[in-house]
Design a protein around this motif. Structure first.
Motif, short mmCIF file in Angstrom:
data_model
loop_
_atom_site.label_atom_id
_atom_site.label_comp_id
_atom_site.label_asym_id
_atom_site.label_seq_id
_atom_site.Cartn_x
_atom_site.Cartn_y
_atom_site.Cartn_z
N ARG A 267 -47.23 -8.46 58.31
CA ARG A 267 -46.55 -7.54 57.40
C ARG A 267 -45.05 -7.82 57.44
O ARG A 267 -44.45 -7.86 58.52
CB ARG A 267 -46.80 -6.08 57.80
CG ARG A 267 -48.23 -5.60 57.56
CD ARG A 267 -48.27 -4.08 57.62
NE ARG A 267 -49.63 -3.55 57.51
CZ ARG A 267 -49.90 -2.27 57.28
NH1 ARG A 267 -48.89 -1.41 57.13
NH2 ARG A 267 -51.15 -1.85 57.21
N PHE A 268 -44.49 -7.97 56.26
CA PHE A 268 -43.06 -8.27 56.12
C PHE A 268 -42.38 -7.12 55.36
O PHE A 268 -42.71 -6.84 54.22
CB PHE A 268 -42.89 -9.60 55.37
CG PHE A 268 -41.47 -9.94 55.04
CD1 PHE A 268 -40.60 -10.43 56.01
CD2 PHE A 268 -40.98 -9.78 53.74
CE1 PHE A 268 -39.29 -10.75 55.69
CE2 PHE A 268 -39.67 -10.10 53.42
CZ PHE A 268 -38.83 -10.59 54.40
N PHE A 269 -41.45 -6.43 56.04
CA PHE A 269 -40.69 -5.33 55.45
C PHE A 269 -39.26 -5.82 55.18
O PHE A 269 -38.46 -5.95 56.12
CB PHE A 269 -40.64 -4.12 56.39
CG PHE A 269 -41.97 -3.46 56.62
CD1 PHE A 269 -42.29 -2.27 55.95
CD2 PHE A 269 -42.89 -3.99 57.52
CE1 PHE A 269 -43.51 -1.64 56.16
CE2 PHE A 269 -44.11 -3.35 57.73
CZ PHE A 269 -44.42 -2.19 57.05
N PRO A 270 -38.93 -6.12 53.93
CA PRO A 270 -37.60 -6.67 53.64
C PRO A 270 -36.47 -5.68 53.89
O PRO A 270 -35.33 -6.08 54.13
CB PRO A 270 -37.68 -7.06 52.16
CG PRO A 270 -38.77 -6.20 51.61
CD PRO A 270 -39.74 -6.02 52.71
N ASP A 271 -36.76 -4.38 53.87
CA ASP A 271 -35.72 -3.38 54.06
C ASP A 271 -35.91 -2.61 55.37
O ASP A 271 -35.42 -1.49 55.52
CB ASP A 271 -35.72 -2.39 52.88
CG ASP A 271 -35.48 -3.10 51.56
OD1 ASP A 271 -34.51 -3.88 51.49
OD2 ASP A 271 -36.28 -2.90 50.62
N GLY A 272 -36.63 -3.20 56.28
CA GLY A 272 -36.87 -2.51 57.55
C GLY A 272 -38.04 -1.55 57.43
O GLY A 272 -38.44 -1.15 56.34
N TYR A 273 -38.59 -1.16 58.58
CA TYR A 273 -39.75 -0.29 58.60
C TYR A 273 -39.31 1.17 58.69
O TYR A 273 -38.68 1.59 59.67
CB TYR A 273 -40.65 -0.64 59.78
CG TYR A 273 -41.86 0.26 59.92
CD1 TYR A 273 -42.88 0.23 58.97
CD2 TYR A 273 -41.97 1.15 60.99
CE1 TYR A 273 -43.98 1.06 59.09
CE2 TYR A 273 -43.08 1.97 61.11
CZ TYR A 273 -44.07 1.92 60.16
OH TYR A 273 -45.16 2.74 60.27
#
Length: 235
Positions: free
Chosen positions: A24-30
Motif C-alpha cells: 500500500r502506497f499513501f502519497p500523502d501519508g497515512y
C-alpha cells in the motif's frame, strides 16, 4: 490522485511463502500522520498468522540499484489486526526528498520489497524404540541343570558307601571351604578326584548338593533333614 489522507495505491498481489501480499502506497501519508512524508506498507492478505521480515527499498531509476529505506522483523504478521502491516510507522521518506531525486523519473517511482517468510521449524517426531524387558535372572536354573543332567562331573564323593558326583567349579564357587579343599595349594585339580565323606548319610549329602546348586532346599524336607543339613553345613 486527490489529497484525501486515507487514499492509497495498492500494488498487484504477489505471493511469498505460499501467502498473498501487497504493498500500500499513501502519497500523502497515512491518516495525516507523518506530515510531509509518504507512507508505504507491506500487507499480508491471507487469513493466517506467520513470522516474516521485510525490507522496503527505493530503486534508482537510472542505475536500477535499490536502496533500503525500512527494515522490519522478523515479526509476527496476523491477518486479523494491525500487525498484518509492516513497517508500523507512517514515515517512509519525505516527499521533498523524492521530488527531483534519482528515484522519481517521468512520474515513475519503483518500490522494491524483499519479503522473507520463516517456516515453522520441522520437529521430527522422537523415534520411540521398543521397550526391551529384561528377562528374569535364570543363572540359578542353569546351574541347577548341571546337576540334573549329570554331565561334566569331575569330582566324586564316597558317602556311606554311595558314589555321588559333582562339578568342582560349582562347589568352589559356592563355598570358600570347598574351594580350599578342591583347589588349595596342596591339592591338584585332577579329573576324577574322589573324596571320602565320613559320618554323613547319602540323602543328606545330596540335599546339601541340591542347596549348593540351586540355593534352595529340596521340596518336602522335614525338620530332621533340615537339622542334619545344618550339621553338614557346619562341617
Amino acid at each position: 490522485m486527490g489529497h484525501d489522507d486515507n487514499s492509497y495505491i495498492r500494488s498487484g498481489v504477489f505471493m511469498v511463502g505460499n501467502h498473498n501480499w501487497a504493498i500500500r502506497f499513501f502519497p500523502d501519508g497515512y491518516k495525516g500522520e507523518g506530515q510531509d512524508y509518504i507512507s508505504v506498507y507491506l500487507e499480508l492478505l491471507c487469513i493466517t498468522e506467520l513470522r516474516a521480515s521485510c525490507d522496503m527499498r527505493l530503486v534508482d531509476q537510472c542505475t536500477g540499484i535499490s536502496y533500503s529505506m525500512h527494515k522490519t522483523g522478523p515479526k509476527i504478521f496476523r491477518s486479523g489486526d494491525i500487525s498484518r502491516f509492516a513497517p508500523l510507522t507512517p514515515i517512509f521518506i519525505r516527499r521533498s526528498e523524492i521530488e527531483g531525486s534519482v528515484y522519481l523519473r517521468d512520474d515513475r517511482l519503483t518500490i522494491e520489497c524483499i519479503v522473507t517468510v520463516f517456516k515453522r521449524p520441522h520437529v521430527t517426531e522422537t523415534k520411540s524404540y521398543p521397550k526391551i524387558d529384561m528377562p528374569p535372572a535364570d543363572m540359578t536354573d542353569h546351574v541347577a541343570k548341571l546337576l540334573e543332567e549329570k554331565e561334566g562331573f569331575d569330582v566324586s564323593f564316597l558317602v556311606g558307601g554311595e558314589m555321588i558326583e559333582a562339578h568342582r567349579f560349582v562347589l568352589a564357587m559356592r563355598s570358600p571351604v570347598l574351594k580350599a579343599e578342591l583347589y588349595g595349594s596342596m591339592q591338584e585339580a585332577r579329573p576324577g578326584q574322589c573324596i571320602t565323606v565320613e559320618d554323613m548319610q547319602p540323602a543328606v549329602f545330596k540335599a546339601m548338593l541340591h542347596f549348593i546348586y540351586t540355593d534352595s532346599l529340596p521340596s518336602g524336607d522335614d525338620t530332621e533333614m533340615v537339622r542334619l543339613l545344618l550339621v553338614a553345613a557346619d562341617r
